[in-house]
Design a protein around this motif. Structure first.
Motif, PDB file in Angstrom:
ATOM      1  N   LYS A  31       0.837  -1.208   0.000  1.00 30.76           N
ATOM      2  CA  LYS A  31       0.000   0.000   0.000  1.00 30.76           C
ATOM      3  C   LYS A  31       0.871   1.258   0.000  1.00 30.76           C
ATOM      4  O   LYS A  31       0.640   2.206  -0.776  1.00 30.76           O
ATOM      5  N   ARG A  89       2.438   1.789  -3.311  1.00 33.77           N
ATOM      6  CA  ARG A  89       1.488   2.300  -4.303  1.00 33.77           C
ATOM      7  C   ARG A  89       1.275   3.801  -4.107  1.00 33.77           C
ATOM      8  O   ARG A  89       1.259   4.576  -5.055  1.00 33.77           O
ATOM      9  N   LEU A  90       1.128   4.206  -2.842  1.00 30.97           N
ATOM     10  CA  LEU A  90       0.935   5.635  -2.562  1.00 30.97           C
ATOM     11  C   LEU A  90       2.149   6.452  -3.003  1.00 30.97           C
ATOM     12  O   LEU A  90       2.008   7.595  -3.425  1.00 30.97           O
ATOM     13  N   ALA A  91       3.328   5.858  -2.905  1.00 36.99           N
ATOM     14  CA  ALA A  91       4.549   6.571  -3.271  1.00 36.99           C
ATOM     15  C   ALA A  91       4.908   6.342  -4.734  1.00 36.99           C
ATOM     16  O   ALA A  91       5.947   6.801  -5.201  1.00 36.99           O
ATOM     17  N   ARG A  92       4.030   5.667  -5.473  1.00 34.85           N
ATOM     18  CA  ARG A  92       4.240   5.352  -6.892  1.00 34.85           C
ATOM     19  C   ARG A  92       5.567   4.616  -7.108  1.00 34.85           C
ATOM     20  O   ARG A  92       6.334   4.944  -8.007  1.00 34.85           O
ATOM     21  N   VAL A 106       2.602  16.376 -20.262  1.00 37.42           N
ATOM     22  CA  VAL A 106       2.762  15.109 -19.530  1.00 37.42           C
ATOM     23  C   VAL A 106       1.805  14.100 -20.159  1.00 37.42           C
ATOM     24  O   VAL A 106       0.854  14.492 -20.844  1.00 37.42           O
ATOM     25  N   PRO A 107       2.040  12.795 -19.930  1.00 40.31           N
ATOM     26  CA  PRO A 107       1.092  11.810 -20.443  1.00 40.31           C
ATOM     27  C   PRO A 107      -0.321  12.144 -19.969  1.00 40.31           C
ATOM     28  O   PRO A 107      -0.513  12.608 -18.849  1.00 40.31           O
ATOM     29  N   GLN A 108      -1.278  11.920 -20.835  1.00 45.29           N
ATOM     30  CA  GLN A 108      -2.660  12.330 -20.565  1.00 45.29           C
ATOM     31  C   GLN A 108      -3.193  11.837 -19.216  1.00 45.29           C
ATOM     32  O   GLN A 108      -3.016  10.686 -18.856  1.00 45.29           O
ATOM     33  N   VAL A 109      -3.808  12.760 -18.496  1.00 41.47           N
ATOM     34  CA  VAL A 109      -4.418  12.418 -17.213  1.00 41.47           C
ATOM     35  C   VAL A 109      -5.918  12.482 -17.400  1.00 41.47           C
ATOM     36  O   VAL A 109      -6.440  13.481 -17.863  1.00 41.47           O
ATOM     37  N   ILE A 110      -6.613  11.410 -17.084  1.00 46.16           N
ATOM     38  CA  ILE A 110      -8.071  11.443 -17.207  1.00 46.16           C
ATOM     39  C   ILE A 110      -8.688  11.308 -15.831  1.00 46.16           C
ATOM     40  O   ILE A 110      -8.374  10.393 -15.092  1.00 46.16           O
ATOM     41  N   GLU A 111      -9.552  12.271 -15.487  1.00 46.15           N
ATOM     42  CA  GLU A 111     -10.244  12.232 -14.194  1.00 46.15           C
ATOM     43  C   GLU A 111     -11.112  10.995 -14.094  1.00 46.15           C
ATOM     44  O   GLU A 111     -11.924  10.758 -14.975  1.00 46.15           O
ATOM     45  N   PHE A 160      -0.191  12.580  -5.788  1.00 45.45           N
ATOM     46  CA  PHE A 160       0.432  12.758  -7.095  1.00 45.45           C
ATOM     47  C   PHE A 160      -0.564  13.287  -8.109  1.00 45.45           C
ATOM     48  O   PHE A 160      -1.631  12.711  -8.307  1.00 45.45           O
ATOM     49  N   HIS A 183      -6.528  19.896 -20.512  1.00 44.92           N
ATOM     50  CA  HIS A 183      -6.700  18.629 -21.219  1.00 44.92           C
ATOM     51  C   HIS A 183      -6.882  18.890 -22.718  1.00 44.92           C
ATOM     52  O   HIS A 183      -7.442  19.897 -23.115  1.00 44.92           O
ATOM     53  N   GLY A 227      -3.146  12.917 -26.895  1.00 43.78           N
ATOM     54  CA  GLY A 227      -2.691  11.975 -25.874  1.00 43.78           C
ATOM     55  C   GLY A 227      -1.873  12.598 -24.757  1.00 43.78           C
ATOM     56  O   GLY A 227      -1.250  11.895 -23.980  1.00 43.78           O
ATOM     57  N   MET A 228      -1.860  13.924 -24.671  1.00 40.72           N
ATOM     58  CA  MET A 228      -1.056  14.588 -23.646  1.00 40.72           C
ATOM     59  C   MET A 228      -1.929  15.540 -22.834  1.00 40.72           C
ATOM     60  O   MET A 228      -2.972  16.004 -23.293  1.00 40.72           O
ATOM     61  N   THR A 229      -1.457  15.837 -21.621  1.00 41.15           N
ATOM     62  CA  THR A 229      -2.102  16.859 -20.810  1.00 41.15           C
ATOM     63  C   THR A 229      -1.109  18.000 -20.649  1.00 41.15           C
ATOM     64  O   THR A 229       0.069  17.765 -20.362  1.00 41.15           O
ATOM     65  N   ARG A 243      -1.095  11.189   4.134  1.00 38.50           N
ATOM     66  CA  ARG A 243       0.137  11.052   4.925  1.00 38.50           C
ATOM     67  C   ARG A 243       0.763  12.406   5.287  1.00 38.50           C
ATOM     68  O   ARG A 243       1.890  12.712   4.925  1.00 38.50           O
TER      69      ARG A 243
END
Lengths: 95, 482
Positions: free
Chosen positions: A10, A13-16, A90-95, B82, B139, B144-146, B276
């Motif tokens: 765990k 995972r939280l710390a990637r 950055v690589p796409q972030v999807i909510e 993150f 977005h 493919g990028m943000t 944390r």
């Protein structure tokens, strides 16, 4: 107290952190050692002592509210992996 | 079965400092992406945060304005998660030792439904703490990028957390509005909701009367009072329906969709609440001395609630008028500079909350942008008060002041708006009309009283609208009664 493999997974995972089973086990045993140390410290009577939030017994210096930083976007973005129209990409972030 | 709603708010308000909370980068809104993102904002290795005095002073101001305890020692903590718009991997915030402790805010609630009367309520504010804002993700910036813009990263925020003291959408909106007025009034935030300077998260739960608290869902990022009310109304009904049909409310974060008027759960991020927290080793504890607090206290303006009470006591204004006039400091100051003598307070209140506000709304202007200065309006009000012009004449003067400027006396003169208050002249006029309409006079006297308006109309027309209406009514009534 000793940590379980789940606890370590765990936290990882939280710390990637990507960790394989061997690494998880090694970390589990090392972290458990630290917890033992904490347990020893818990035994000390600290009643009446105000907890510190910093190792130095000082207080924060304040800065006057003034703009002092110039625009250095070009310099900073020269080391960015990818930029477009002034944005860091950055690589796409999807909510 | 009666249901009770329980609501608490978390408000993030951007503080109006010119530089960021932990660095000397500008906080100006609307700059080109990343031109205000310095080494600290983009979290280059080795940088250190240095706390902005202006942010601390604004937090203290807020604490004083809500009667809260200001912590002599407070601590900054790291909240770890993150996301690309948070390049450090943690947000610097405050956790167990916030700068502002328990305070309270008095609110005026206008119930939204039925004949319920407005009422007052005290809402407790649990705490307010300093933290840094995150950047913005864009977005679809590239395939493919943000895209990430870190101009906003590090903008100082005061997060204001209320107790769950509100029990309707009307109360939640009244609280949010009072808070919004307050932060602008004491000059700690511009409160611009479109630009994200004042963002509300609303925690909502329902329970059957007398039962323990229900499970809450948090509606995130509401940036208008209208949406807040719609979102709460929908959410409350959804929770009640869910429970009444045998379901259970799961704790969740939801978003409001203004197009559908519905709230919907966000895909729950795993471990989202496992932040944390720990004290930030880069920052020493913040110490606030009594001298610093005294200095700020001595420069505090009269607060909106105090001003509201003063208007009611000193000027005998209604609670409604006093609330309207203290909805912003600019509005209250406008009123104050308009009122040059006490006799005109009610008249000034009526005009400012009525005609002036209506015209500002129509043109989408704030009171500070009002083309009619308080001095110009005051000049006109004085002519209403001394009966030089009638109400309809005043409206014409106001329209002219608004579009062309000038001063009331000159406009009255130029347009010939001076009303006739000479009793003799009005009597002569009335006599003439009554003589010319003897048949109607007879009808009136035999009971057809609604003809009164007919005579008023004729007299007004004969005087070209200049007859003093009150005097005209009096004289007409007297003559017709004979």
């Amino acid at each position: 107290m000793s940590l379980s493999t789940d606890d370590v997974q765990k936290v990882a995972r939280l710390a990637r952190l990507a960790m394989n089973d061997d690494e998880i086990e090694a970390a589990r045993s090392q972290l458990s050692g630290i917890f033992q140390l904490i347990e020893e410290m818990q035994a000390v009577d600290t009643s009446g002592i105000e907890p510190m939030s910093h190792a130095q017994d000082l207080t924060q210096r304040l800065r006057e509210d003034r703009v002092t930083e110039p625009d250095q976007r070009e310099l900073f973005q020269s080391i960015a992996p990818q930029v477009s129209s002034g944005l860091y990409l950055v690589p796409q972030v999807i909510e | 079965m009666t249901w009770e709603t329980v609501i608490g708010l978390e408000v993030h308000t951007q503080l109006s400092t010119c530089s960021k909370i932990f660095s000397g980068a500008s906080t100006a809104y609307g700059a080109e992406p990343n031109t205000q993102a310095d080494a600290v904002s983009i979290a280059l290795p080795g940088v250190l945060p240095v706390l902005n005095k202006g942010a601390v002073e604004r937090a203290i101001k807020f604490g004083l304005a809500t009667g809260a305890h200001i912590a002599p020692r407070s601590v900054f903590a790291r909240k770890n998660y993150f996301y690309p718009d948070l390049p450090k991997g943690y947000q610097i915030s405050q956790f167990d030792l916030p700068v502002v402790g328990m305070g309270q805010l008095k609110i005026q609630v206008e119930p939204l439904s039925g004949n319920a009367k407005p009422y007052e309520k005290l809402v407790r504010i649990t705490r307010a703490h300093l933290e840094e804002d995150a950047g913005k993700s864009v977005h679809g910036a590239a395939q493919g990028m943000t895209g990430v813009d870190l101009n906003r990263a590090g903008t100082p925020l005061l997060e204001i957390v209320s107790e769950p003291d509100m029990c309707s959408a009307a109360e939640a909106v009244a609280y949010a509005k009072a808070l919004h007025t307050l932060v602008r009034w004491i000059g700690i935030s511009d409160g611009n909701m479109q630009e994200g300077s004042f963002r509300c998260d609303v925690n909502v739960s329902v329970r059957r009367k007398g039962e323990p608290l229900g499970t809450r869902r948090e509606i995130k990022n509401l940036n208008s009072f209208k949406f807040m009310q719609q979102a709460i109304d929908f959410e409350v009904q959804w929770q009640i329906d869910t429970i009444e049909s045998g379901g259970k409310v799961q704790q969740a974060t939801v978003l409001f969709n203004p197009d559908t008027g519905e709230t919907r759960a966000m895909r729950s991020k795993e471990d989202a609440h496992d932040y944390r927290y720990f004290p930030d080793p880069d920052l020493l504890p913040l110490s606030i001395t009594p001298q610093m607090i005294d200095e700020i206290r001595s420069a505090m303006p009269e607060l909106p609630e105090a001003r509201r009470m003063r208007y009611m006591e000193q000027y005998a204004l209604t609670s409604y008028d006093a609330s309207m006039l203290t909805s912003s400091r600019e509005m209250a100051d406008y009123f104050d500079s308009c009122v040059s003598n006490l006799g005109m307070t009610k008249l000034a209140a009526n005009w400012i909350t009525g005609e002036v506000s209506a015209q500002l709304n129509r043109e989408g202007l704030e009171i500070a942008q009002c083309p009619v200065s308080p001095k110009q309006l005051g000049g006109m009000l004085a002519r209403i008060a001394d009966n030089t012009i009638s109400n309809s004449g005043a409206k014409e003067v106001f329209r002219t002041l608004w579009s062309e400027g000038g001063d009331a006396d000159a406009i009255i003169e130029a347009k010939g708006l001076k009303q006739v208050s000479d009793a003799g002249a009005i009597e002569a006029l009335v006599d003439e009309i009554l003589n010319a309409n003897a048949d109607k006079v007879a009808e009136y006297r035999s009971g057809k009283e609604k003809l009164f308006g007919f005579f008023v109309g004729l007299a007004m027309k004969a005087s070209k609208g200049k007859a003093n209406p009150a005097q005209l009514n009096d004289i007409l009534q007297k003559k017709l009664a004979v």
